[in-house]
Design a protein around this motif. Structure first.
Motif, PDB file in Angstrom:
ATOM      1  N   UNK A 220      40.173  39.516  44.330  1.00 36.20           N
ATOM      2  CA  UNK A 220      41.433  40.240  44.162  1.00 36.20           C
ATOM      3  C   UNK A 220      41.238  41.413  43.201  1.00 36.20           C
ATOM      4  N   UNK A 221      40.560  41.144  42.078  1.00 38.62           N
ATOM      5  CA  UNK A 221      40.302  42.193  41.092  1.00 38.62           C
ATOM      6  C   UNK A 221      39.422  43.301  41.677  1.00 38.62           C
ATOM      7  N   UNK A 222      38.400  42.903  42.440  1.00 40.02           N
ATOM      8  CA  UNK A 222      37.485  43.880  43.045  1.00 40.02           C
ATOM      9  C   UNK A 222      38.212  44.749  44.071  1.00 40.02           C
ATOM     10  N   UNK A 223      39.141  44.139  44.808  1.00 34.74           N
ATOM     11  CA  UNK A 223      39.920  44.916  45.777  1.00 34.74           C
ATOM     12  C   UNK A 223      40.796  45.942  45.063  1.00 34.74           C
ATOM     13  N   UNK A 224      41.438  45.518  43.987  1.00 29.91           N
ATOM     14  CA  UNK A 224      42.292  46.427  43.220  1.00 29.91           C
ATOM     15  C   UNK A 224      41.480  47.571  42.626  1.00 29.91           C
ATOM     16  N   UNK A 225      40.271  47.251  42.169  1.00 30.69           N
ATOM     17  CA  UNK A 225      39.407  48.254  41.547  1.00 30.69           C
ATOM     18  C   UNK A 225      38.630  49.076  42.581  1.00 30.69           C
ATOM     19  N   UNK A 226      38.754  48.685  43.854  1.00 28.39           N
ATOM     20  CA  UNK A 226      38.019  49.339  44.946  1.00 28.39           C
ATOM     21  C   UNK A 226      36.508  49.317  44.686  1.00 28.39           C
ATOM     22  N   UNK A 227      36.027  48.186  44.165  1.00 32.32           N
ATOM     23  CA  UNK A 227      34.615  47.981  43.860  1.00 32.32           C
ATOM     24  C   UNK A 227      33.946  47.337  45.074  1.00 32.32           C
ATOM     25  N   UNK A 228      33.402  48.175  45.941  1.00 34.49           N
ATOM     26  CA  UNK A 228      32.839  47.703  47.207  1.00 34.49           C
ATOM     27  C   UNK A 228      31.632  46.782  47.019  1.00 34.49           C
ATOM     28  N   UNK A 229      30.779  47.095  46.064  1.00 34.33           N
ATOM     29  CA  UNK A 229      29.572  46.286  45.858  1.00 34.33           C
ATOM     30  C   UNK A 229      29.938  44.863  45.435  1.00 34.33           C
ATOM     31  N   UNK A 230      30.840  44.740  44.491  1.00 35.29           N
ATOM     32  CA  UNK A 230      31.269  43.420  44.025  1.00 35.29           C
ATOM     33  C   UNK A 230      31.990  42.684  45.135  1.00 35.29           C
ATOM     34  N   UNK A 231      32.850  43.391  45.833  1.00 31.63           N
ATOM     35  CA  UNK A 231      33.615  42.775  46.914  1.00 31.63           C
ATOM     36  C   UNK A 231      32.689  42.255  48.019  1.00 31.63           C
ATOM     37  N   UNK A 232      31.677  43.041  48.359  1.00 29.31           N
ATOM     38  CA  UNK A 232      30.708  42.635  49.385  1.00 29.31           C
ATOM     39  C   UNK A 232      29.997  41.349  48.959  1.00 29.31           C
ATOM     40  N   UNK A 233      29.602  41.287  47.707  1.00 31.83           N
ATOM     41  CA  UNK A 233      28.897  40.110  47.186  1.00 31.83           C
ATOM     42  C   UNK A 233      29.803  38.885  47.155  1.00 31.83           C
ATOM     43  N   UNK A 234      31.031  39.074  46.701  1.00 33.46           N
ATOM     44  CA  UNK A 234      31.976  37.958  46.622  1.00 33.46           C
ATOM     45  C   UNK A 234      32.322  37.427  48.008  1.00 33.46           C
ATOM     46  N   UNK A 235      32.411  38.319  48.965  1.00 35.78           N
ATOM     47  CA  UNK A 235      32.677  37.874  50.345  1.00 35.78           C
ATOM     48  C   UNK A 235      31.514  37.046  50.885  1.00 35.78           C
ATOM     49  N   UNK A 236      30.304  37.421  50.531  1.00 35.59           N
ATOM     50  CA  UNK A 236      29.129  36.655  50.966  1.00 35.59           C
ATOM     51  C   UNK A 236      29.159  35.255  50.346  1.00 35.59           C
ATOM     52  N   UNK A 237      29.529  35.173  49.073  1.00 36.31           N
ATOM     53  CA  UNK A 237      29.620  33.871  48.403  1.00 36.31           C
ATOM     54  C   UNK A 237      30.723  33.040  49.055  1.00 36.31           C
ATOM     55  N   UNK A 238      31.857  33.659  49.336  1.00 35.31           N
ATOM     56  CA  UNK A 238      32.976  32.942  49.961  1.00 35.31           C
ATOM     57  C   UNK A 238      32.567  32.411  51.336  1.00 35.31           C
TER      58      UNK A 238
END
Length: 150
Positions: free
Chosen positions: A12-30
């Protein structure tokens, strides 16, 4: 389930911050969490040990990919792997320093009575079990080889 909730909050935080790298990694973990929960025998629940195993597996995959990308001169892909490794690393327990690993392995060698490289399997089994989650298998292996070759 603390990991899954933590991942969701960080996503959620990564989406708000538009941090694509973190979001990509978190999606892989999920995705790994969902995969682990739906495996036969999991019963829709996973324990902390299983979480640690797949996080370590993900780190190993990225380390291997990073090595390959660097050999091939693909800096663009190597950067992505480094970004993902940094995110995954936040959820893993702190890794032991090489000197600490060496001390533990020396004790295991002494306890097992290992004297040569022929005893590597015996030492690796005990070391892997004792250092699970605290050290990379490749590092453990290198240290065991070094100590048994003396």
């Amino acid at each position: 389930m603390a990991l899954e909730q933590q991942i969701m909050a960080e996503m959620k935080d990564a989406m708000k911050a538009k941090d694509e790298a973190t979001l990509r990694s978190l999606r892989a973990i999920k995705a790994e969490i969902i995969k682990a929960k739906t495996e036969p025998g999991a019963g829709g629940e996973i324990d902390e040990a299983t979480e640690q195993k797949f996080l370590q597996k993900m780190m190993k995959q990225r380390r291997d990919s990073l090595e390959i990308f660097e050999k091939q001169g693909r800096a663009d892909l190597a950067v992505k792997e480094k970004e993902e490794m940094a995110v995954i690393e936040k959820f893993l327990p702190k890794q032991l320093a090489e000197a600490d690993i060496k001390l533990i392995v020396e004790k295991i060698i002494a306890d097992a009575g290992a004297t040569s490289a022929a005893d590597m399997g015996k030492v690796m089994g005990a070391a892997s079990k004792q250092l699970a989650g605290k050290a990379d298998g490749k590092t453990i292996s290198n240290i065991v080889k070094e100590l048994l070759s003396k």
